[in-house]
Design a protein around this motif. Structure first.
Motif, PDB file in Angstrom:
ATOM      1  N   LYS A   1      53.632  43.848  64.038  1.00 37.71           N
ATOM      2  CA  LYS A   1      54.054  44.403  65.321  1.00 37.71           C
ATOM      3  C   LYS A   1      53.026  45.352  65.916  1.00 37.71           C
ATOM      4  CE  LYS A   1      59.078  43.961  64.928  1.00 37.71           C
ATOM      5  NZ  LYS A   1      60.372  44.675  64.910  1.00 37.71           N
ATOM      6  N   ASN A   2      52.265  46.043  65.071  1.00 41.26           N
ATOM      7  CA  ASN A   2      51.270  46.981  65.587  1.00 41.26           C
ATOM      8  C   ASN A   2      49.937  46.317  65.910  1.00 41.26           C
ATOM      9  OD1 ASN A   2      50.272  46.448  63.036  1.00 41.26           O
ATOM     10  ND2 ASN A   2      49.962  48.586  62.464  1.00 41.26           N
ATOM     11  N   GLY A   3      49.863  44.984  65.791  1.00 39.31           N
ATOM     12  CA  GLY A   3      48.638  44.257  66.094  1.00 39.31           C
ATOM     13  C   GLY A   3      47.756  43.995  64.890  1.00 39.31           C
ATOM     14  N   ASP A   4      47.995  44.686  63.777  1.00 38.73           N
ATOM     15  CA  ASP A   4      47.198  44.446  62.573  1.00 38.73           C
ATOM     16  C   ASP A   4      47.407  43.028  62.069  1.00 38.73           C
ATOM     17  OD1 ASP A   4      46.576  47.106  62.786  1.00 38.73           O
ATOM     18  OD2 ASP A   4      47.009  47.588  60.699  1.00 38.73           O
ATOM     19  N   MET A   5      46.349  42.435  61.532  1.00 36.57           N
ATOM     20  CA  MET A   5      46.461  41.099  60.956  1.00 36.57           C
ATOM     21  C   MET A   5      47.028  41.176  59.548  1.00 36.57           C
ATOM     22  SD  MET A   5      43.048  39.181  62.366  1.00 36.57           S
ATOM     23  CE  MET A   5      43.033  38.560  64.058  1.00 36.57           C
ATOM     24  N   ALA A   6      48.012  40.335  59.276  1.00 36.80           N
ATOM     25  CA  ALA A   6      48.700  40.371  57.991  1.00 36.80           C
ATOM     26  C   ALA A   6      47.762  40.088  56.833  1.00 36.80           C
ATOM     27  CB  ALA A   6      49.853  39.368  57.992  1.00 36.80           C
ATOM     28  N   MET A   7      46.743  39.261  57.049  1.00 29.84           N
ATOM     29  CA  MET A   7      45.889  38.865  55.931  1.00 29.84           C
ATOM     30  C   MET A   7      45.046  40.016  55.391  1.00 29.84           C
ATOM     31  SD  MET A   7      43.083  36.469  57.840  1.00 29.84           S
ATOM     32  CE  MET A   7      42.001  37.087  59.121  1.00 29.84           C
ATOM     33  N   PHE A   8      44.938  41.116  56.130  1.00 30.71           N
ATOM     34  CA  PHE A   8      44.221  42.276  55.605  1.00 30.71           C
ATOM     35  C   PHE A   8      45.043  43.033  54.566  1.00 30.71           C
ATOM     36  CE2 PHE A   8      42.222  42.407  60.065  1.00 30.71           C
ATOM     37  CZ  PHE A   8      41.306  41.432  59.707  1.00 30.71           C
ATOM     38  N   TYR A   9      46.322  42.738  54.479  1.00 27.58           N
ATOM     39  CA  TYR A   9      47.219  43.454  53.574  1.00 27.58           C
ATOM     40  C   TYR A   9      47.918  42.537  52.570  1.00 27.58           C
ATOM     41  CZ  TYR A   9      46.675  46.783  57.419  1.00 27.58           C
ATOM     42  OH  TYR A   9      46.152  47.605  58.383  1.00 27.58           O
ATOM     43  N   GLU A  10      47.955  41.229  52.849  1.00 22.19           N
ATOM     44  CA  GLU A  10      48.698  40.293  52.003  1.00 22.19           C
ATOM     45  C   GLU A  10      47.730  39.269  51.430  1.00 22.19           C
ATOM     46  OE1 GLU A  10      52.561  39.078  53.783  1.00 22.19           O
ATOM     47  OE2 GLU A  10      51.928  40.311  55.489  1.00 22.19           O
ATOM     48  N   PRO A  11      47.449  39.350  50.126  1.00 24.19           N
ATOM     49  CA  PRO A  11      46.406  38.518  49.512  1.00 24.19           C
ATOM     50  C   PRO A  11      46.615  37.023  49.679  1.00 24.19           C
ATOM     51  CG  PRO A  11      47.013  40.318  48.046  1.00 24.19           C
ATOM     52  CD  PRO A  11      47.994  40.345  49.183  1.00 24.19           C
ATOM     53  N   ASP A  12      47.855  36.546  49.692  1.00 21.22           N
ATOM     54  CA  ASP A  12      48.083  35.104  49.824  1.00 21.22           C
ATOM     55  C   ASP A  12      47.493  34.571  51.128  1.00 21.22           C
ATOM     56  OD1 ASP A  12      49.354  35.076  47.422  1.00 21.22           O
ATOM     57  OD2 ASP A  12      51.386  34.940  48.230  1.00 21.22           O
ATOM     58  N   TYR A  13      47.647  35.337  52.200  1.00 24.57           N
ATOM     59  CA  TYR A  13      47.098  34.907  53.484  1.00 24.57           C
ATOM     60  C   TYR A  13      45.586  35.071  53.521  1.00 24.57           C
ATOM     61  CZ  TYR A  13      51.921  34.603  54.980  1.00 24.57           C
ATOM     62  OH  TYR A  13      53.230  34.247  55.079  1.00 24.57           O
ATOM     63  N   ALA A  14      45.080  36.098  52.872  1.00 27.25           N
ATOM     64  CA  ALA A  14      43.628  36.279  52.815  1.00 27.25           C
ATOM     65  C   ALA A  14      42.978  35.121  52.067  1.00 27.25           C
ATOM     66  CB  ALA A  14      43.293  37.606  52.153  1.00 27.25           C
ATOM     67  N   ASP A  15      43.544  34.743  50.942  1.00 30.83           N
ATOM     68  CA  ASP A  15      42.985  33.636  50.162  1.00 30.83           C
ATOM     69  C   ASP A  15      43.032  32.335  50.954  1.00 30.83           C
ATOM     70  OD1 ASP A  15      42.603  35.424  48.096  1.00 30.83           O
ATOM     71  OD2 ASP A  15      44.374  34.793  46.974  1.00 30.83           O
ATOM     72  N   PHE A  16      44.139  32.104  51.642  1.00 31.46           N
ATOM     73  CA  PHE A  16      44.273  30.870  52.409  1.00 31.46           C
ATOM     74  C   PHE A  16      43.304  30.862  53.589  1.00 31.46           C
ATOM     75  CE2 PHE A  16      46.242  27.860  55.361  1.00 31.46           C
ATOM     76  CZ  PHE A  16      46.484  26.790  54.505  1.00 31.46           C
ATOM     77  N   TYR A  17      43.081  32.027  54.165  1.00 30.35           N
ATOM     78  CA  TYR A  17      42.108  32.145  55.256  1.00 30.35           C
ATOM     79  C   TYR A  17      40.726  31.700  54.788  1.00 30.35           C
ATOM     80  CZ  TYR A  17      38.649  34.765  58.017  1.00 30.35           C
ATOM     81  OH  TYR A  17      37.548  35.140  58.732  1.00 30.35           O
ATOM     82  N   VAL A  18      40.305  32.142  53.616  1.00 26.10           N
ATOM     83  CA  VAL A  18      39.007  31.727  53.081  1.00 26.10           C
ATOM     84  C   VAL A  18      38.998  30.222  52.838  1.00 26.10           C
ATOM     85  CG1 VAL A  18      37.405  31.986  51.145  1.00 26.10           C
ATOM     86  CG2 VAL A  18      38.563  33.995  52.081  1.00 26.10           C
ATOM     87  N   GLN A  19      40.097  29.688  52.333  1.00 27.55           N
ATOM     88  CA  GLN A  19      40.185  28.244  52.106  1.00 27.55           C
ATOM     89  C   GLN A  19      40.067  27.471  53.425  1.00 27.55           C
ATOM     90  OE1 GLN A  19      43.833  27.497  49.909  1.00 27.55           O
ATOM     91  NE2 GLN A  19      43.347  29.143  48.454  1.00 27.55           N
ATOM     92  N   CYS A  20      40.641  28.020  54.505  1.00 27.79           N
ATOM     93  CA  CYS A  20      40.524  27.372  55.812  1.00 27.79           C
ATOM     94  C   CYS A  20      39.068  27.257  56.229  1.00 27.79           C
ATOM     95  CB  CYS A  20      41.313  28.153  56.861  1.00 27.79           C
ATOM     96  SG  CYS A  20      43.117  28.007  56.706  1.00 27.79           S
ATOM     97  N   TRP A  21      38.305  28.310  56.010  1.00 31.39           N
ATOM     98  CA  TRP A  21      36.895  28.259  56.399  1.00 31.39           C
ATOM     99  C   TRP A  21      36.099  27.329  55.492  1.00 31.39           C
ATOM    100  CZ3 TRP A  21      34.824  28.600  60.709  1.00 31.39           C
ATOM    101  CH2 TRP A  21      35.321  29.459  61.693  1.00 31.39           C
ATOM    102  N   GLU A  22      36.490  27.231  54.239  1.00 32.44           N
ATOM    103  CA  GLU A  22      35.843  26.250  53.370  1.00 32.44           C
ATOM    104  C   GLU A  22      36.119  24.835  53.888  1.00 32.44           C
ATOM    105  OE1 GLU A  22      35.925  28.569  49.065  1.00 32.44           O
ATOM    106  OE2 GLU A  22      37.680  27.418  49.721  1.00 32.44           O
ATOM    107  N   ARG A  23      37.343  24.598  54.347  1.00 30.34           N
ATOM    108  CA  ARG A  23      37.705  23.292  54.900  1.00 30.34           C
ATOM    109  C   ARG A  23      36.884  22.990  56.163  1.00 30.34           C
ATOM    110  NH1 ARG A  23      43.863  22.341  56.687  1.00 30.34           N
ATOM    111  NH2 ARG A  23      44.103  23.493  54.727  1.00 30.34           N
ATOM    112  N   ILE A  24      36.777  23.985  57.043  1.00 31.45           N
ATOM    113  CA  ILE A  24      36.003  23.795  58.278  1.00 31.45           C
ATOM    114  C   ILE A  24      34.535  23.520  57.957  1.00 31.45           C
ATOM    115  CG2 ILE A  24      35.211  24.916  60.391  1.00 31.45           C
ATOM    116  CD1 ILE A  24      37.911  26.488  60.342  1.00 31.45           C
ATOM    117  N   ALA A  25      33.976  24.289  57.022  1.00 29.38           N
ATOM    118  CA  ALA A  25      32.564  24.121  56.673  1.00 29.38           C
ATOM    119  C   ALA A  25      32.301  22.757  56.046  1.00 29.38           C
ATOM    120  CB  ALA A  25      32.125  25.236  55.726  1.00 29.38           C
ATOM    121  N   ARG A  26      33.202  22.295  55.180  1.00 28.47           N
ATOM    122  CA  ARG A  26      33.007  20.972  54.578  1.00 28.47           C
ATOM    123  C   ARG A  26      33.035  19.873  55.642  1.00 28.47           C
ATOM    124  NH1 ARG A  26      36.046  23.134  50.146  1.00 28.47           N
ATOM    125  NH2 ARG A  26      37.996  22.539  51.179  1.00 28.47           N
TER     126      ARG A  26
END
Length: 491
Positions: free
Chosen positions: A262-287
């Protein structure tokens, strides 16, 4: 990386500050309990007006040009809902800058009943700041709130960036300047790319976006993954068109997994599951797009926002994603974003990466009272150049606002990309604002993309009108001409 992390932790421990009970000044509606708790009570019959509680003076000089978090533990009981979201349970810093302008920072939407929890907000302290006043209490509401004053902490959110030099391979250092636009947010056709080329643009920032402006979205990772695959299929087609019309494409992951709080902060900066998946998304894009010469850069995060401490902050997560990309695609440049919605002021503390071919992104919507007037609702018209929000704005004022970015560029030898800049169609003087921004970008040799092309009519240079709701198609207008003059430099 580990050395920087330890320096950050040491700095935080040395600079963390907690205030004693004797420094708080209490008013008639507050009292100090033996447990060093300030209790503030406003009965309903008081009319629910005003701000009451306790306050203390805070020396801001040690925190100049640093992002600082203010936090305190509090609880509330039957606090009525105020008319404005920034009122209610109050934990606020107020100060004035050297120009006499007032600033207020506090978390919002605090009312009702809740048990002990941490309230926090972030401030980038101006260079000229001297002192401020910290308030705790209730404003324009009734009820009871308690604050554990021994829990107050004032601490730097991030350490200052190092002075390492940015490194670029000769092929990247010699690339021609790029000037273009943000893409439409949905699907678009070959005609869109062809028209941009006809205008003289040679850069398209491709938005992988949905749910813009909403909160608590993109939480279902399986569903997000299916959506992302569809957008990447469309990107593959866009890249073919871009090759045909000689347009470079910045791949912009505009909507990250986990969404925003609600305050505009991105959830992935605080929740590791989303942070890990975010990195996986970029690995997918790069491949998928490894080696595609049309890609200007992998644009890691759009307008990150982090206002509280976490195990992996906004910069560290980008660094992790970039290193994962480099294991797959060693050549495509990578675009890092500054905190606070890609703001110029966040470059005061933005670190440079040790990785090669990193481009640093800023967005320019200052002053927001001008660029976004009428976007979020009716308000008084603001004219550029002129007095806006108690300050005079012209080209030199814009140059001063962008100075932290320029200093970063010179300090690190870094490449800068202005991923977004704009002013609403109906903003008086919008064409001059755009022209002044472009002139500064060109002077500093920054690449840039206008926000936006055939997206929302309120930003469109193919529409004209004096107010929201009265826009009409326009094949030629001063704002479009300002943009086209910038594109002429591509030739």
């Amino acid at each position: 990386m580990m050395i920087m992390k330890y320096l950050f932790l040491i700095g935080w421990l040395l600079l963390t500050f907690a205030a004693g009970a004797e420094e708080w000044k209490l008013d008639d509606c507050s009292r100090l309990l033996p447990e060093k708790i300030v209790r503030v009570t406003v009965p309903a019959e008081s009319g629910e007006r005003g701000c009451v509680g306790a306050r203390q003076t805070v020396d801001l000089r040690p925190w100049r040009q640093m992002p600082v978090t203010f936090s305190i533990r509090a609880r509330a009981e039957n606090v009525s809902r105020p008319a404005e979201a920034w009122n209610g349970v109050k934990f606020m810093l107020h100060f004035r800058d050297s120009n006499g302008r007032d600033f207020w920072y506090n978390p919002g939407n605090l009312y009702g009943s809740f048990d002990w929890r941490e309230l926090s907000f972030m401030v980038l302290v101006p260079e000229e700041a001297e002192s401020g006043e910290l308030w705790i209490g209730l404003q324009d509401c009734a009820g009871t709130a308690e604050f554990a004053i021994d829990s107050l902490k004032i601490a730097p959110l991030f350490s200052r960036g190092s002075d390492i030099a940015a490194q670029y391979r000769p092929a990247v250092a010699a690339r021609p300047a790029r000037r273009g636009v943000m893409s439409p947010s949905g699907d678009f056709t070959e005609t869109t790319v062809a028209d941009l080329a006809g205008w003289g643009g040679n850069l398209l920032r491709f938005q992988i976006v949905r749910n813009w402006g909403e909160t608590n979205t993109d939480r279902d990772l399986e569903e997000y993954s299916r959506w992302l695959d569809g957008r990447l299929d469309h990107l593959a087609q866009v890249l073919q068109w871009a090759k045909k019309y000689h347009i470079a494409v910045a791949v912009d992951l505009h909507s990250p997994p986990g969404g925003r709080r609600k305050n505009g902060d991105m959830a992935m900066f605080y929740e590791p599951d989303y942070a890990d998946f975010y990195v996986q998304c970029w690995e997918r894009i790069a491949r998928r797009f490894n080696g595609n010469a049309q890609i200007y850069g992998y644009d890691l995060i759009n307008e990150p926002m982090q206002s509280a401490r976490s195990a992996e902050n906004y910069w560290q997560l980008q660094e992790r994603a970039a290193r994962a990309i480099r294991q797959i695609d060693p050549d495509t440049p990578i675009i890092f974003a500054a905190n606070q919605w890609d703001s110029p002021e966040a470059f005061h503390y933005l670190p440079a990466s040790e990785l090669t071919d990193i481009i640093y992104q800023v967005h320019m919507y200052v002053p927001l009272e001008f660029t976004h007037q009428g976007v979020f609702g009716p308000g008084e018209a603001q004219t550029y150049p002129g007095e806006i929000g108690g300050r005079h704005y012209d080209r030199e004022a814009l140059r001063k606002i962008l100075q932290p970015v320029r200093d970063f560029q010179l300090r690190h030898g870094a490449q800068i990309y202005v991923g977004e800049f704009s002013a609403a169609v109906w903003a008086p003087g919008a064409e001059q604002y755009l022209a002044d921004c472009i002139d500064i970008f060109e002077e500093y040799r920054w690449d840039w993309s206008y926000h936006a092309f055939r997206e929302w009519e309120g930003w469109s240079v193919e529409h004209a009108g004096e107010a929201p709701g009265s826009l009409v198609p326009s094949s030629d207008n001063p704002r479009k001409q300002a943009l086209l003059r910038g594109f002429q430099k591509n030739r």
